[in-house]
Every structure is written in C-alpha cells, then in structure tokens.
Write a protein that holds these residues in place. Structure first.
Motif, PDB file in Angstrom:
ATOM      1  N   PHE A   1       0.829  -1.212   0.000  1.00 13.59           N
ATOM      2  CA  PHE A   1       0.000   0.000   0.000  1.00 13.59           C
ATOM      3  C   PHE A   1       0.859   1.257   0.000  1.00 13.59           C
ATOM      4  O   PHE A   1       0.551   2.227  -0.710  1.00 13.59           O
ATOM      5  CB  PHE A   1      -0.935   0.011   1.209  1.00 13.59           C
ATOM      6  CG  PHE A   1      -1.619   1.339   1.409  1.00 13.59           C
ATOM      7  CD1 PHE A   1      -2.698   1.701   0.626  1.00 13.59           C
ATOM      8  CD2 PHE A   1      -1.156   2.241   2.367  1.00 13.59           C
ATOM      9  CE1 PHE A   1      -3.320   2.939   0.791  1.00 13.59           C
ATOM     10  CE2 PHE A   1      -1.768   3.475   2.538  1.00 13.59           C
ATOM     11  CZ  PHE A   1      -2.860   3.824   1.744  1.00 13.59           C
ATOM     12  N   ASP A   2       1.935   1.278   0.809  1.00 10.43           N
ATOM     13  CA  ASP A   2       2.754   2.494   0.868  1.00 10.43           C
ATOM     14  C   ASP A   2       3.425   2.786  -0.473  1.00 10.43           C
ATOM     15  O   ASP A   2       3.629   3.943  -0.833  1.00 10.43           O
ATOM     16  CB  ASP A   2       3.775   2.456   2.016  1.00 10.43           C
ATOM     17  CG  ASP A   2       4.538   1.161   2.122  1.00 10.43           C
ATOM     18  OD1 ASP A   2       3.914   0.146   2.450  1.00 10.43           O
ATOM     19  OD2 ASP A   2       5.758   1.161   1.882  1.00 10.43           O
ATOM     20  N   ALA A   3       3.734   1.746  -1.246  1.00 13.06           N
ATOM     21  CA  ALA A   3       4.280   1.961  -2.590  1.00 13.06           C
ATOM     22  C   ALA A   3       3.241   2.614  -3.500  1.00 13.06           C
ATOM     23  O   ALA A   3       3.545   3.558  -4.237  1.00 13.06           O
ATOM     24  CB  ALA A   3       4.749   0.642  -3.187  1.00 13.06           C
TER      25      ALA A   3
ATOM     26  N   TYR B   1       6.277  13.306  10.776  1.00 13.62           N
ATOM     27  CA  TYR B   1       6.242  12.072  11.560  1.00 13.62           C
ATOM     28  C   TYR B   1       4.821  11.571  11.755  1.00 13.62           C
ATOM     29  O   TYR B   1       4.569  10.361  11.721  1.00 13.62           O
ATOM     30  CB  TYR B   1       6.945  12.277  12.910  1.00 13.62           C
ATOM     31  CG  TYR B   1       8.449  12.318  12.805  1.00 13.62           C
ATOM     32  CD1 TYR B   1       9.200  11.167  12.989  1.00 13.62           C
ATOM     33  CD2 TYR B   1       9.115  13.497  12.500  1.00 13.62           C
ATOM     34  CE1 TYR B   1      10.585  11.186  12.886  1.00 13.62           C
ATOM     35  CE2 TYR B   1      10.504  13.531  12.387  1.00 13.62           C
ATOM     36  CZ  TYR B   1      11.227  12.369  12.581  1.00 13.62           C
ATOM     37  OH  TYR B   1      12.593  12.394  12.453  1.00 13.62           O
ATOM     38  N   PHE B   2       3.900  12.487  11.971  1.00 19.64           N
ATOM     39  CA  PHE B   2       2.515  12.068  12.205  1.00 19.64           C
ATOM     40  C   PHE B   2       1.934  11.390  10.969  1.00 19.64           C
ATOM     41  O   PHE B   2       1.374  10.296  11.054  1.00 19.64           O
ATOM     42  CB  PHE B   2       1.644  13.263  12.592  1.00 19.64           C
ATOM     43  CG  PHE B   2       0.196  12.907  12.790  1.00 19.64           C
ATOM     44  CD1 PHE B   2      -0.237  12.325  13.972  1.00 19.64           C
ATOM     45  CD2 PHE B   2      -0.733  13.144  11.784  1.00 19.64           C
ATOM     46  CE1 PHE B   2      -1.572  11.980  14.150  1.00 19.64           C
ATOM     47  CE2 PHE B   2      -2.069  12.815  11.948  1.00 19.64           C
ATOM     48  CZ  PHE B   2      -2.487  12.217  13.138  1.00 19.64           C
ATOM     49  N   ARG B   3       2.072  12.025   9.808  1.00 19.98           N
ATOM     50  CA  ARG B   3       1.501  11.456   8.584  1.00 19.98           C
ATOM     51  C   ARG B   3       2.234  10.173   8.193  1.00 19.98           C
ATOM     52  O   ARG B   3       1.613   9.204   7.744  1.00 19.98           O
ATOM     53  CB  ARG B   3       1.558  12.466   7.442  1.00 19.98           C
ATOM     54  CG  ARG B   3       0.878  11.955   6.159  1.00 19.98           C
ATOM     55  CD  ARG B   3       0.482  13.076   5.239  1.00 19.98           C
ATOM     56  NE  ARG B   3       1.603  13.973   4.986  1.00 19.98           N
ATOM     57  CZ  ARG B   3       1.454  15.272   4.728  1.00 19.98           C
ATOM     58  NH1 ARG B   3       0.264  15.828   4.714  1.00 19.98           N
ATOM     59  NH2 ARG B   3       2.512  16.032   4.505  1.00 19.98           N
ATOM     60  N   ALA B   4       3.561  10.161   8.354  1.00 15.43           N
ATOM     61  CA  ALA B   4       4.329   8.963   8.021  1.00 15.43           C
ATOM     62  C   ALA B   4       3.912   7.790   8.899  1.00 15.43           C
ATOM     63  O   ALA B   4       3.771   6.654   8.426  1.00 15.43           O
ATOM     64  CB  ALA B   4       5.822   9.232   8.171  1.00 15.43           C
TER      65      ALA B   4
ATOM     66  N   PHE C   1       1.241   2.754   9.453  1.00 11.40           N
ATOM     67  CA  PHE C   1       0.238   1.967  10.183  1.00 11.40           C
ATOM     68  C   PHE C   1      -0.842   1.444   9.227  1.00 11.40           C
ATOM     69  O   PHE C   1      -1.211   0.267   9.266  1.00 11.40           O
ATOM     70  CB  PHE C   1      -0.384   2.831  11.281  1.00 11.40           C
ATOM     71  CG  PHE C   1      -1.544   2.186  11.984  1.00 11.40           C
ATOM     72  CD1 PHE C   1      -1.343   1.198  12.931  1.00 11.40           C
ATOM     73  CD2 PHE C   1      -2.851   2.573  11.697  1.00 11.40           C
ATOM     74  CE1 PHE C   1      -2.412   0.599  13.588  1.00 11.40           C
ATOM     75  CE2 PHE C   1      -3.926   1.987  12.337  1.00 11.40           C
ATOM     76  CZ  PHE C   1      -3.701   0.991  13.292  1.00 11.40           C
ATOM     77  N   LEU C   2      -1.326   2.318   8.363  1.00 15.62           N
ATOM     78  CA  LEU C   2      -2.372   1.947   7.419  1.00 15.62           C
ATOM     79  C   LEU C   2      -1.886   0.859   6.459  1.00 15.62           C
ATOM     80  O   LEU C   2      -2.634  -0.068   6.120  1.00 15.62           O
ATOM     81  CB  LEU C   2      -2.817   3.180   6.632  1.00 15.62           C
ATOM     82  CG  LEU C   2      -4.095   3.071   5.803  1.00 15.62           C
ATOM     83  CD1 LEU C   2      -5.285   2.702   6.671  1.00 15.62           C
ATOM     84  CD2 LEU C   2      -4.360   4.398   5.079  1.00 15.62           C
ATOM     85  N   SER C   3      -0.632   0.954   6.045  1.00 16.25           N
ATOM     86  CA  SER C   3      -0.061  -0.057   5.160  1.00 16.25           C
ATOM     87  C   SER C   3      -0.063  -1.432   5.821  1.00 16.25           C
ATOM     88  O   SER C   3      -0.414  -2.444   5.202  1.00 16.25           O
ATOM     89  CB  SER C   3       1.365   0.333   4.758  1.00 16.25           C
ATOM     90  OG  SER C   3       1.888  -0.561   3.799  1.00 16.25           O
ATOM     91  N   ASN C   4       0.312  -1.476   7.105  1.00 15.12           N
ATOM     92  CA  ASN C   4       0.319  -2.753   7.823  1.00 15.12           C
ATOM     93  C   ASN C   4      -1.090  -3.289   8.042  1.00 15.12           C
ATOM     94  O   ASN C   4      -1.325  -4.504   7.965  1.00 15.12           O
ATOM     95  CB  ASN C   4       1.037  -2.596   9.166  1.00 15.12           C
ATOM     96  CG  ASN C   4       2.534  -2.524   9.011  1.00 15.12           C
ATOM     97  OD1 ASN C   4       3.102  -3.032   8.046  1.00 15.12           O
ATOM     98  ND2 ASN C   4       3.203  -1.877   9.960  1.00 15.12           N
ATOM     99  N   VAL C   5      -2.047  -2.390   8.315  1.00 13.46           N
ATOM    100  CA  VAL C   5      -3.438  -2.818   8.504  1.00 13.46           C
ATOM    101  C   VAL C   5      -3.982  -3.434   7.216  1.00 13.46           C
ATOM    102  O   VAL C   5      -4.588  -4.509   7.219  1.00 13.46           O
ATOM    103  CB  VAL C   5      -4.314  -1.635   8.957  1.00 13.46           C
ATOM    104  CG1 VAL C   5      -5.795  -2.004   8.886  1.00 13.46           C
ATOM    105  CG2 VAL C   5      -3.941  -1.218  10.375  1.00 13.46           C
ATOM    106  N   LYS C   6      -3.763  -2.738   6.096  1.00 10.26           N
ATOM    107  CA  LYS C   6      -4.240  -3.252   4.813  1.00 10.26           C
ATOM    108  C   LYS C   6      -3.556  -4.562   4.445  1.00 10.26           C
ATOM    109  O   LYS C   6      -4.159  -5.445   3.831  1.00 10.26           O
ATOM    110  CB  LYS C   6      -4.016  -2.203   3.713  1.00 10.26           C
ATOM    111  CG  LYS C   6      -4.965  -1.016   3.810  1.00 10.26           C
ATOM    112  CD  LYS C   6      -4.721  -0.021   2.693  1.00 10.26           C
ATOM    113  CE  LYS C   6      -5.742   1.131   2.743  1.00 10.26           C
ATOM    114  NZ  LYS C   6      -7.105   0.686   2.396  1.00 10.26           N
TER     115      LYS C   6
END
Length: 281
Positions: free
Chosen positions: A188-190, A252-255, A260-265
């Motif tokens: 997802f992060d990619a 840092y907050f957005r990263a 986190f979102l990448s790991n959840v997905k």
C-alpha cells in the motif's frame, strides 16, 4: 531480462545523491520492475557516495538516525532468532551485504560461526573495529559450506540476478536455507507514494520485487520458497523518507499513519512494505 517483455511503469528521481531521473519498467512474466538505465559497475559506486546512506555508517547525527538504530537493534535480535529457529540451533552463517557488521556481531554472540561479505570499504572498516572481518566478494568462499545464507535488503542492489542466485546455490549446503529481505512494490505504501516511494531508491535498487518474482526466480535453480515473514517496521521507515522526498520534510505524524495503514491493509492483502523470504535449497 528480455527488453521486449518490459513495459513502462513509472519514473523516479534519485533523491539521495544525484537528482537524476530513472524509469522503472515492468516484467509482466515475473511481476517485477527493472530500473533503466542501469548504471554499469564503474559508475554504480558514485551513487552510494552520500553521508545519508545510513547502512554504510553508524552515524547518529539526527533524531531520525537515532530512531533508525533503536529499531535496528530490535530487528537484529528478531533476525537472529529467525535463523536460529530455522536451523534448530547454530551452524555456519554467511551474510552477503553485511554493512557495518552488526547482524554478524549479534549472530556470533548467539553461537553462530559467522562469515560476511561487503563491497563498501568504509563499511568494512567499521565492521573490523567490531572484530568482524568482511570479504569484498564471495568468489573465494567454499562451496556448499553454509547452513544459512542471508541477504538483508541486498538482492535489489546486485547487477545480475541470475548470476547472484546461482552463487547462492553454490554457497549454501544441500538442505540449507537462503533468507532474503527485499521491499515489495505491491504494498500500500508503494501505491500511496508512487514516484516518491523511498524503497524504489533508484538507481541503487536495480530490481523491485513481488512475491511472485522471488518465488519464480529462485525456482529456476530448484530453490523452493518455504515461508514469507513480514517486516512491520519497514513501512514506517519508508514512509518517513517518502514524506521527506515528497514534501521536503519528515512529517512524523503522517508517516506513522501511512505506515500503520499499510500494515493494517496488509493483514488482508498479505502485501507488506517489505518481506523476508525463507527459501530452502
């Protein structure tokens, strides 16, 4: 790689050293990306000449670098535990692309007989101060001598994949393990950061892998994919650098949120930012 099979995928910039642009092309058969133009051996070294290339130094100048080393220490323990569980104990370990030697230091403390390879002279000098002697390449190492051969975020750097995989086959014992960690361009992060995704890291990263490509490339040498292990922290590290490349500063907050979102997905898709591939000879 047959160029006729390659389709344009995305253009990326070298944000670390040169500012040059490189294009990534997709090999549909292997589901992987190739960086073009590919620097030749004589020119490739200059793209590593940066104080910001953190894996070749033990620098702790900034909060980011200090954070990197804290996470690195945790990850080293996890990696050593992983290979020790594979081998049901200790044996001969070879680490290719050993950097400054920290992984081998930890493995040696746990009882492994260690050997390492690192082409970068600065990194080898730092490792030597830790009593870890690293060879420049694998050419003089004995065949079928190692219970486990590791490449932690190194395979994406090698000039010739087929030659490298054949060399891994030569080095590892029959029934031994090859452990490869690489970024996953299917994460997802990619897809979120696209051309700013730090793990593209052109032109140092010459190849960009998926699960399919790793399995198929090693299967050609009758090396079988045994298990895939996610690297949870990589999504946060990559997101921090990607924020810097995209917006000029590490948010840092957005990263953290994107990591986190990448790991959840990935819990559903199984497409983490980076994977460890455990392959058996």
């Amino acid at each position: 790689m047959n160029k006729k099979k390659l389709d344009f995928y995305i253009e990326c910039e070298d944000f670390t050293v040169s500012g040059e642009k490189f294009k990534l092309y997709k090999d549909k058969d292997l589901d992987m990306l190739v960086t073009l133009p590919k620097p030749n051996g004589e020119n490739l070294g200059k793209y590593y000449e940066s104080d910001d290339y953190i894996s070749h130094t033990d620098s702790k100048r900034s909060f980011f670098e200090r954070l990197y080393h804290i996470v690195k220490k945790y990850s080293l323990n996890r990696k050593v535990k992983l290979i020790s569980n594979l081998n049901e104990g200790f044996g001969n370990l070879l680490d290719i692309g050993g950097g400054t030697g920290d992984f081998l230091v930890q493995a040696k403390l746990k009882g492994w007989q260690v050997k390492g390879v690192e082409p970068n002279g600065q990194a080898r000098e730092i490792a030597q101060k830790k009593n870890i002697i690293l060879d420049r390449d694998t050419s003089n190492l004995p065949s079928h001598n190692y219970d486990v051969v590791t490449m932690w975020h190194v395979l994406e750097h090698v000039p010739d994949l087929e030659i490298q995989i054949k060399e891994l086959k030569r080095l590892v014992k029959p029934g031994g393990y090859i452990v490869i960690a690489v970024p996953n361009f299917r994460s997802f992060d990619a897809s979120y950061y696209r051309s700013f995704w730090a793990a593209y890291d052109v032109p140092r990263h010459l190849w960009h892998f998926s699960k399919t490509s790793i399995e198929m490339l090693f299967a050609k040498e009758n090396i079988n994919l045994s298990k895939i292990v996610p690297l949870f922290f990589d999504s946060f590290y990559v997101a921090l650098l990607s924020e810097k490349y995209k917006n000029g500063t590490m948010n840092y907050f957005r990263a953290f949120w994107i990591g986190f979102l990448s790991n959840v997905k990935a819990k559903g898709s199984k497409q983490y930012s980076s994977h460890i591939y455990i392959l058996k000879n």
